[in-house]
Motif scaffolding. Structure first.
Motif, PDB file in Angstrom:
ATOM      1  N   LEU A  19      -2.902  18.379  -2.502  1.00 40.44           N
ATOM      2  CA  LEU A  19      -1.828  17.093  -2.926  1.00 40.44           C
ATOM      3  C   LEU A  19      -1.217  16.636  -1.795  1.00 40.44           C
ATOM      4  O   LEU A  19      -1.251  15.507  -1.380  1.00 40.44           O
ATOM      5  CB  LEU A  19      -0.686  17.597  -3.878  1.00 40.44           C
ATOM      6  CG  LEU A  19       0.086  16.441  -4.267  1.00 40.44           C
ATOM      7  CD1 LEU A  19      -0.754  15.376  -4.974  1.00 40.44           C
ATOM      8  CD2 LEU A  19       1.431  17.045  -5.259  1.00 40.44           C
ATOM      9  N   ALA A  20      -0.547  17.463  -0.641  1.00 38.49           N
ATOM     10  CA  ALA A  20      -0.039  16.960   0.532  1.00 38.49           C
ATOM     11  C   ALA A  20      -1.227  16.371   1.340  1.00 38.49           C
ATOM     12  O   ALA A  20      -1.012  15.184   2.033  1.00 38.49           O
ATOM     13  CB  ALA A  20       0.666  18.067   1.364  1.00 38.49           C
ATOM     14  N   SER A  21      -2.242  16.896   1.345  1.00 36.69           N
ATOM     15  CA  SER A  21      -3.549  16.460   2.195  1.00 36.69           C
ATOM     16  C   SER A  21      -3.822  14.903   1.640  1.00 36.69           C
ATOM     17  O   SER A  21      -4.040  14.009   2.501  1.00 36.69           O
ATOM     18  CB  SER A  21      -4.675  17.403   2.214  1.00 36.69           C
ATOM     19  OG  SER A  21      -5.860  16.900   2.782  1.00 36.69           O
ATOM     20  N   ALA A  22      -3.953  14.982   0.422  1.00 33.55           N
ATOM     21  CA  ALA A  22      -4.468  13.747  -0.352  1.00 33.55           C
ATOM     22  C   ALA A  22      -3.260  12.526  -0.082  1.00 33.55           C
ATOM     23  O   ALA A  22      -3.662  11.698   0.128  1.00 33.55           O
ATOM     24  CB  ALA A  22      -4.533  13.797  -1.805  1.00 33.55           C
ATOM     25  N   GLN A  23      -1.951  12.870  -0.162  1.00 33.66           N
ATOM     26  CA  GLN A  23      -1.132  12.122   0.181  1.00 33.66           C
ATOM     27  C   GLN A  23      -1.057  11.372   1.509  1.00 33.66           C
ATOM     28  O   GLN A  23      -0.853  10.187   1.676  1.00 33.66           O
ATOM     29  CB  GLN A  23       0.473  12.665  -0.201  1.00 33.66           C
ATOM     30  CG  GLN A  23       1.704  11.495  -0.222  1.00 33.66           C
ATOM     31  CD  GLN A  23       3.041  12.513  -0.630  1.00 33.66           C
ATOM     32  OE1 GLN A  23       2.736  13.528  -0.677  1.00 33.66           O
ATOM     33  NE2 GLN A  23       3.783  11.720  -0.931  1.00 33.66           N
ATOM     34  N   ARG A  24      -1.413  12.440   2.498  1.00 35.30           N
ATOM     35  CA  ARG A  24      -1.404  11.833   3.821  1.00 35.30           C
ATOM     36  C   ARG A  24      -2.605  10.956   4.058  1.00 35.30           C
ATOM     37  O   ARG A  24      -2.533   9.737   4.645  1.00 35.30           O
ATOM     38  CB  ARG A  24      -1.686  12.992   4.802  1.00 35.30           C
ATOM     39  CG  ARG A  24      -0.152  13.800   5.238  1.00 35.30           C
ATOM     40  CD  ARG A  24      -0.412  14.820   6.297  1.00 35.30           C
ATOM     41  NE  ARG A  24      -1.323  15.666   5.995  1.00 35.30           N
ATOM     42  CZ  ARG A  24      -1.101  16.957   5.383  1.00 35.30           C
ATOM     43  NH1 ARG A  24       0.156  17.079   4.932  1.00 35.30           N
ATOM     44  NH2 ARG A  24      -2.146  17.793   5.246  1.00 35.30           N
ATOM     45  N   PHE A  29      -4.679   5.508   4.391  1.00 41.01           N
ATOM     46  CA  PHE A  29      -5.615   4.347   3.932  1.00 41.01           C
ATOM     47  C   PHE A  29      -4.637   3.006   3.716  1.00 41.01           C
ATOM     48  O   PHE A  29      -5.024   1.979   4.171  1.00 41.01           O
ATOM     49  CB  PHE A  29      -6.156   4.727   2.838  1.00 41.01           C
ATOM     50  CG  PHE A  29      -7.285   3.861   2.091  1.00 41.01           C
ATOM     51  CD1 PHE A  29      -8.504   3.573   2.558  1.00 41.01           C
ATOM     52  CD2 PHE A  29      -6.854   3.444   0.791  1.00 41.01           C
ATOM     53  CE1 PHE A  29      -9.148   2.395   1.874  1.00 41.01           C
ATOM     54  CE2 PHE A  29      -7.741   2.513   0.076  1.00 41.01           C
ATOM     55  CZ  PHE A  29      -8.935   1.844   0.792  1.00 41.01           C
ATOM     56  N   LYS A  30      -3.819   3.050   3.065  1.00 39.40           N
ATOM     57  CA  LYS A  30      -2.702   2.053   2.691  1.00 39.40           C
ATOM     58  C   LYS A  30      -2.398   1.259   4.053  1.00 39.40           C
ATOM     59  O   LYS A  30      -2.166   0.103   3.984  1.00 39.40           O
ATOM     60  CB  LYS A  30      -1.467   2.640   1.874  1.00 39.40           C
ATOM     61  CG  LYS A  30      -1.825   2.849   0.649  1.00 39.40           C
ATOM     62  CD  LYS A  30      -0.498   3.367  -0.282  1.00 39.40           C
ATOM     63  CE  LYS A  30       0.457   2.478  -0.373  1.00 39.40           C
ATOM     64  NZ  LYS A  30       1.577   3.066  -1.054  1.00 39.40           N
ATOM     65  N   GLY A  31      -2.177   2.125   5.124  1.00 39.65           N
ATOM     66  CA  GLY A  31      -1.979   1.433   6.382  1.00 39.65           C
ATOM     67  C   GLY A  31      -2.972   0.513   7.084  1.00 39.65           C
ATOM     68  O   GLY A  31      -2.618  -0.413   7.455  1.00 39.65           O
ATOM     69  N   ILE A  32      -4.099   0.956   6.843  1.00 41.54           N
ATOM     70  CA  ILE A  32      -5.203   0.515   7.556  1.00 41.54           C
ATOM     71  C   ILE A  32      -5.499  -0.955   6.556  1.00 41.54           C
ATOM     72  O   ILE A  32      -5.700  -1.995   7.117  1.00 41.54           O
ATOM     73  CB  ILE A  32      -6.621   1.374   7.476  1.00 41.54           C
ATOM     74  CG1 ILE A  32      -6.293   2.267   8.478  1.00 41.54           C
ATOM     75  CG2 ILE A  32      -7.573   0.361   7.568  1.00 41.54           C
ATOM     76  CD1 ILE A  32      -7.349   3.487   8.350  1.00 41.54           C
ATOM     77  N   SER A  35      -3.350  -3.728   7.394  1.00 41.73           N
ATOM     78  CA  SER A  35      -3.610  -4.434   8.463  1.00 41.73           C
ATOM     79  C   SER A  35      -4.534  -5.391   8.503  1.00 41.73           C
ATOM     80  O   SER A  35      -5.007  -6.157   9.466  1.00 41.73           O
ATOM     81  CB  SER A  35      -4.095  -3.370   9.538  1.00 41.73           C
ATOM     82  OG  SER A  35      -5.175  -2.694   9.366  1.00 41.73           O
ATOM     83  N   ILE A  36      -5.534  -5.361   7.455  1.00 41.91           N
ATOM     84  CA  ILE A  36      -6.547  -6.384   7.169  1.00 41.91           C
ATOM     85  C   ILE A  36      -5.984  -7.776   6.739  1.00 41.91           C
ATOM     86  O   ILE A  36      -5.063  -7.658   5.778  1.00 41.91           O
ATOM     87  CB  ILE A  36      -7.636  -5.872   6.128  1.00 41.91           C
ATOM     88  CG1 ILE A  36      -8.192  -4.564   6.569  1.00 41.91           C
ATOM     89  CG2 ILE A  36      -8.629  -6.794   5.891  1.00 41.91           C
ATOM     90  CD1 ILE A  36      -9.031  -3.893   5.680  1.00 41.91           C
ATOM     91  N   PRO A  37      -6.194  -8.993   7.327  1.00 43.15           N
ATOM     92  CA  PRO A  37      -5.663 -10.051   6.945  1.00 43.15           C
ATOM     93  C   PRO A  37      -5.881 -10.326   5.403  1.00 43.15           C
ATOM     94  O   PRO A  37      -4.999 -10.846   4.721  1.00 43.15           O
ATOM     95  CB  PRO A  37      -6.507 -11.339   7.767  1.00 43.15           C
ATOM     96  CG  PRO A  37      -6.841 -10.371   8.910  1.00 43.15           C
ATOM     97  CD  PRO A  37      -7.266  -8.898   8.518  1.00 43.15           C
ATOM     98  N   ASN A  38      -7.129 -10.065   4.654  1.00 42.53           N
ATOM     99  CA  ASN A  38      -7.063 -10.245   3.297  1.00 42.53           C
ATOM    100  C   ASN A  38      -7.743  -9.124   2.939  1.00 42.53           C
ATOM    101  O   ASN A  38      -8.931  -8.957   2.627  1.00 42.53           O
ATOM    102  CB  ASN A  38      -8.065 -11.456   3.086  1.00 42.53           C
ATOM    103  CG  ASN A  38      -8.199 -11.810   1.720  1.00 42.53           C
ATOM    104  OD1 ASN A  38      -7.612 -11.358   0.835  1.00 42.53           O
ATOM    105  ND2 ASN A  38      -8.858 -12.901   1.321  1.00 42.53           N
ATOM    106  N   GLU A  39      -7.044  -8.172   2.518  1.00 46.06           N
ATOM    107  CA  GLU A  39      -7.365  -6.955   1.761  1.00 46.06           C
ATOM    108  C   GLU A  39      -8.160  -6.987   0.455  1.00 46.06           C
ATOM    109  O   GLU A  39      -8.959  -5.894   0.293  1.00 46.06           O
ATOM    110  CB  GLU A  39      -6.213  -5.926   1.807  1.00 46.06           C
ATOM    111  CG  GLU A  39      -5.374  -6.370   0.692  1.00 46.06           C
ATOM    112  CD  GLU A  39      -4.025  -7.100   1.206  1.00 46.06           C
ATOM    113  OE1 GLU A  39      -3.122  -7.278   0.502  1.00 46.06           O
ATOM    114  OE2 GLU A  39      -4.177  -7.564   2.363  1.00 46.06           O
ATOM    115  N   ASN A  40      -8.070  -8.043  -0.150  1.00 50.40           N
ATOM    116  CA  ASN A  40      -8.932  -8.184  -1.326  1.00 50.40           C
ATOM    117  C   ASN A  40     -10.388  -8.227  -1.165  1.00 50.40           C
ATOM    118  O   ASN A  40     -11.052  -7.827  -1.827  1.00 50.40           O
ATOM    119  CB  ASN A  40      -8.319  -9.390  -2.073  1.00 50.40           C
ATOM    120  CG  ASN A  40      -6.892  -9.162  -2.657  1.00 50.40           C
ATOM    121  OD1 ASN A  40      -6.577  -8.207  -3.312  1.00 50.40           O
ATOM    122  ND2 ASN A  40      -6.244 -10.261  -2.742  1.00 50.40           N
TER     123      ASN A  40
END
Length: 63
Positions: A19-24, A29-32, A35-40
């Protein structure tokens, strides 16, 4: 199909480590994504990639 809540305790040491590994990984992933201008655009391609991979597994050719 089993109904919730489960009768046995699933919060084992091994599960909590995973769980800790998956959370990291999710946080990274969310941070990346942010950073994308249009994440959609990226998110919408995931469905297409899954469909392509599924077709390969099922040996279906799309022309």
């Amino acid at each position: 199909m089993k109904k919730l809540p489960l009768k046995q305790d699933i919060e084992t040491k091994n599960v909590l480590k995973k769980l800790a590994s998956a959370q990291r990984a999710l946080a990274e992933f969310k941070g990346i994504i942010y950073s994308i201008p249009n994440e959609n655009i990226f998110i919408n391609t995931l469905g297409l990639q899954e469909a392509k991979d599924s077709s390969v597994i099922e040996n279906i050719r799309i022309y």
